[in-house]
Design a protein around this motif. Sequence first.
Motif, PDB file in Angstrom:
ATOM      1  N   ILE A  74       0.867  -1.252   0.072  1.00  0.00           N
ATOM      2  CA  ILE A  74       0.156   0.095   0.113  1.00  0.00           C
ATOM      3  C   ILE A  74       1.095   1.318  -0.173  1.00  0.00           C
ATOM      4  CG2 ILE A  74      -1.550   1.522   1.422  1.00  0.00           C
ATOM      5  CD1 ILE A  74      -2.966  -1.491   2.153  1.00  0.00           C
ATOM      6  N   THR A  75       1.883   1.466   0.843  1.00  0.00           N
ATOM      7  CA  THR A  75       2.684   2.301   0.787  1.00  0.00           C
ATOM      8  C   THR A  75       3.751   2.788  -0.166  1.00  0.00           C
ATOM      9  OG1 THR A  75       4.450   1.236   2.339  1.00  0.00           O
ATOM     10  CG2 THR A  75       2.491   2.376   3.455  1.00  0.00           C
ATOM     11  N   THR A  76       3.959   1.780  -1.034  1.00  0.00           N
ATOM     12  CA  THR A  76       4.842   1.758  -2.162  1.00  0.00           C
ATOM     13  C   THR A  76       4.015   2.004  -3.389  1.00  0.00           C
ATOM     14  OG1 THR A  76       5.116  -0.619  -2.200  1.00  0.00           O
ATOM     15  CG2 THR A  76       6.664   0.635  -0.843  1.00  0.00           C
ATOM     16  N   ARG A  77       2.704   1.854  -3.495  1.00  0.00           N
ATOM     17  CA  ARG A  77       1.846   1.782  -4.781  1.00  0.00           C
ATOM     18  C   ARG A  77       2.175   2.884  -5.607  1.00  0.00           C
ATOM     19  NH1 ARG A  77      -3.603   2.978  -5.617  1.00  0.00           N
ATOM     20  NH2 ARG A  77      -4.361   1.579  -7.274  1.00  0.00           N
ATOM     21  N   ASP A  78       2.258   3.950  -5.109  1.00  0.00           N
ATOM     22  CA  ASP A  78       2.206   5.146  -5.910  1.00  0.00           C
ATOM     23  C   ASP A  78       3.620   5.450  -6.755  1.00  0.00           C
ATOM     24  OD1 ASP A  78       0.028   5.993  -4.822  1.00  0.00           O
ATOM     25  OD2 ASP A  78       0.743   7.461  -3.516  1.00  0.00           O
ATOM     26  N   LYS A  79       4.405   4.901  -6.503  1.00  0.00           N
ATOM     27  CA  LYS A  79       5.852   4.863  -7.249  1.00  0.00           C
ATOM     28  C   LYS A  79       5.670   3.892  -8.308  1.00  0.00           C
ATOM     29  CE  LYS A  79      10.415   5.321  -8.110  1.00  0.00           C
ATOM     30  NZ  LYS A  79      11.150   6.493  -8.421  1.00  0.00           N
ATOM     31  N   GLY A  80       5.128   2.626  -8.154  1.00  0.00           N
ATOM     32  CA  GLY A  80       4.976   1.811  -9.220  1.00  0.00           C
ATOM     33  C   GLY A  80       3.796   2.324 -10.198  1.00  0.00           C
ATOM     34  N   LEU A  81       2.917   3.062  -9.826  1.00  0.00           N
ATOM     35  CA  LEU A  81       1.643   3.530 -10.631  1.00  0.00           C
ATOM     36  C   LEU A  81       2.436   4.801 -11.575  1.00  0.00           C
ATOM     37  CD1 LEU A  81      -1.367   3.285  -8.278  1.00  0.00           C
ATOM     38  CD2 LEU A  81      -0.904   2.149 -10.197  1.00  0.00           C
ATOM     39  N   GLU A  82       3.233   5.520 -10.769  1.00  0.00           N
ATOM     40  CA  GLU A  82       3.575   6.777 -11.627  1.00  0.00           C
ATOM     41  C   GLU A  82       4.597   6.262 -12.568  1.00  0.00           C
ATOM     42  OE1 GLU A  82       6.823  10.288 -10.595  1.00  0.00           O
ATOM     43  OE2 GLU A  82       6.120   9.136  -8.941  1.00  0.00           O
ATOM     44  N   THR A  83       5.575   5.313 -12.420  1.00  0.00           N
ATOM     45  CA  THR A  83       6.451   4.703 -13.526  1.00  0.00           C
ATOM     46  C   THR A  83       5.557   4.174 -14.546  1.00  0.00           C
ATOM     47  OG1 THR A  83       8.282   4.227 -11.789  1.00  0.00           O
ATOM     48  CG2 THR A  83       8.203   2.997 -13.880  1.00  0.00           C
ATOM     49  N   ASN A  84       4.738   3.295 -14.316  1.00  0.00           N
ATOM     50  CA  ASN A  84       3.898   2.458 -15.130  1.00  0.00           C
ATOM     51  C   ASN A  84       2.997   3.606 -16.252  1.00  0.00           C
ATOM     52  OD1 ASN A  84       4.574   0.007 -14.995  1.00  0.00           O
ATOM     53  ND2 ASN A  84       2.828  -0.457 -13.536  1.00  0.00           N
ATOM     54  N   SER A  85       2.397   4.485 -15.358  1.00  0.00           N
ATOM     55  CA  SER A  85       1.796   5.669 -16.340  1.00  0.00           C
ATOM     56  C   SER A  85       2.535   6.375 -17.274  1.00  0.00           C
ATOM     57  CB  SER A  85       1.401   6.766 -15.285  1.00  0.00           C
ATOM     58  OG  SER A  85       0.712   7.809 -16.141  1.00  0.00           O
ATOM     59  N   LYS A  86       3.916   6.690 -16.959  1.00  0.00           N
ATOM     60  CA  LYS A  86       4.801   7.357 -17.812  1.00  0.00           C
ATOM     61  C   LYS A  86       5.171   6.199 -18.888  1.00  0.00           C
ATOM     62  CE  LYS A  86       7.064  10.097 -14.326  1.00  0.00           C
ATOM     63  NZ  LYS A  86       8.238  10.584 -13.725  1.00  0.00           N
ATOM     64  N   LEU A  87       5.342   5.284 -18.599  1.00  0.00           N
ATOM     65  CA  LEU A  87       5.663   4.099 -19.756  1.00  0.00           C
ATOM     66  C   LEU A  87       4.460   3.918 -20.806  1.00  0.00           C
ATOM     67  CD1 LEU A  87       7.615   1.396 -17.586  1.00  0.00           C
ATOM     68  CD2 LEU A  87       8.621   3.011 -19.359  1.00  0.00           C
TER      69      LEU A  87
END
Length: 210
Positions: free
Chosen positions: A75-88
Amino acid sequence: MNNMEYLLRNVDELWNKYTKHEFVVRMRNGSLPLDVFRYYLIQDAKYVEDMLKSLLSALSKGPIDKVMRILNVIITTRDKGLETNSKLYTRLNISREEIVKTGYNLVNYAYTRHLYYYANMGWNEFLVAVTPCMFGYSIIGEYVLETPHEIYKLWASFYASDEYKKRVEAILSALNEIEINDNLIKIFINSVRFEIGFWDSSLRKDPTVY
């Protein structure tokens, strides 16, 4: 020797075939065609969704302290992954609709069913089934991070990040609390083989079947 080290001794040369696969090496040196990487990203998005569903099922069978730690880290690290995927996805013109409409290739379908099966079997079985993906990608991320290719560096930045390492540490901590037997070793080895197959099928851009 901890459980991860013990499992790696049993998997032998397959681990290097996975973490230094041609797909990985070509990301690192920047020679991987973008259309191949785009194909991989879509299949990976489908894999991750199924893997997380399997994880949620397996968590109901695990020890509460380990379960809560893993859930909290995700839950606490979810934003980093979502941000990276969104850019890709933006750079490669991948929409959510395309991911949903695209089928699984045969390796991806079999691998995700493998995870579902062991999530229903039990906590220990699922842990060893999912660890090659979780731990392996942290190693691959650090390796690929040195690439001159902007897209592949962006992808690797998540798997080499502190946020992702926290997920891996939570999984490895839980793994180290279980007793490894021959059956669990076989499950681990089969997951490594699936990871190798995932890279292979992405390089070939295998047709989707499901």
